[in-house]
Design an enzyme around this catalytic site. Sequence first.
Site: not given
Length: 529
Positions: A50, A282, A238
């Site tokens: 994305q 992350r 994620h």
Amino acid sequence: MTSAAEVTTDVLVVGAGVAGLTAALEAARGGRVVLATKTTLGEGSTAYAQGGIAAATGPDDVAAHVEDTLAAGAGLSSPTAAQALCAAGPAAVRVLAERGVAFDRSATAGTGWALGLEAAHSRPRILHAGGDRTGAAVSQALADAVRRSDVDVREDAFLLGLLTSGGRVTGAEFAVGPARGGTRTLLRVHAGAVVLATGGAGQLYSRTTNPTVATADGLAAAFRAGALVADLEFFQFHPTVAAVTSPFLVSEAVRGEGAVLRDATGRRFALEADPRGELAPRDVVARAIATAMAGQGGTPVVLDATGVSTHLGRPFADRFPGIASLSAAAGLDPEHDPLPVTPAAHYWMGGIRTDAAGRTSLPGLWAAGEVACTGVHGANRLASNSLLEALVVGGAVVADIAAERATPGPAPFPDDEVTEVPSPARPVAAHVGRLDLQAALWEHAGLVREAAGLAVATKLLTPQEAPVELDVAALDVPRATWEDANLLLAGQLLVAAATAREESLGAHFRSDHPTAPARPRRRSLRRTP
């Protein structure tokens, strides 16, 4: 004995994501190319990406991009690989644009591509297409280019193993046909060079952003053939996956536009874990979410994007049409409703050990994309460097193949600590079901690890009886059986690597050894001959 179809080519590419498609297109300029993929062109993790592609297209940004990459890697990233990647980025994305990828333009007329900001980047440098449909745009453009080329495409071709002769990889074997039912045939491809671009292994975990095809096929085949693998303890989770009936990734770019994380009380907790808050690396954000969830009985936290004004100067649904559509299907509107989110397995920093040009420790074999470990990501990948690396290295392997023909020999990795691991040279049937494997790794080798849990996982993944080898000639064996064999091997290697690294570093967090080393070293594994 099953008869096999025999094909000979100059270059064999296995995998049809951005790395494989790029390698095939570049190789086709100078010779015969066979591209084999276990599903169809473009199916894989690339199409689901994305956020976008990180590239130093802004003025004087290469050095800063290198610095951000090294900082995110927690001291384990290769400076040489990082420099090569970031320096090649601007030219690589221009080639993508020439091949038909329509990157989003800036809201201000005449200022070129729109650049987004993501976690751990010091400045906006994320190119995107179709808002949050970058991966799909890249995949479609490259797949169309391959279809127009002279590349010999073999779809529904599942990788069974690599062919070797005299210590060199000389090709691969495939079961060609549908995954379930139907007739399958054995295909043997002989090649002067083999490029593995088979993606990652998100199916190791019960919660993942990866598609079902991500089952470690290339990594397992390379390891069985004797290739070095490295950094397998580092699996990136994620932070933000929508906790709804049909989960979906909520891009890092949403946080880059200003969305914040809140716990059940409305507290913005990420700032307590790191002063960069939602835009910390992350691994930091994912563990902060896990901690907050533990403090509220395991329920999801929320990502609050209400009131966010995007850098394109348009509403949320225009900047993130895919996320808006998926949210609507779940009965949510991100402009007015905070999204419930949890972490999920996303990207394996480890893989087949390669240099910056994709050359592995085995002559005749190259790897690119998530299946490879160039060392650039270190212990924690910088957001949106994945598509960039697949793109850059996917092209670099072709030039290196030509160089290797002039100067044969494996890539040296003198600084790695190499450990030999007992393992069969052929796939063995998994003695543990996939769901049990996924649950064990999520619990014991996920966001937080410790010795006792890793020992439990080790025992579960170790056969108590003699393993049963799978026969390449037995084409009636379901594809899922082969995938489970690959996942079992990948899981065993991941747990072995996580057990051996008694320190916390980036995505590998040991609660029993929380201190990071002053000078971390890369650790590689090799099959015992």
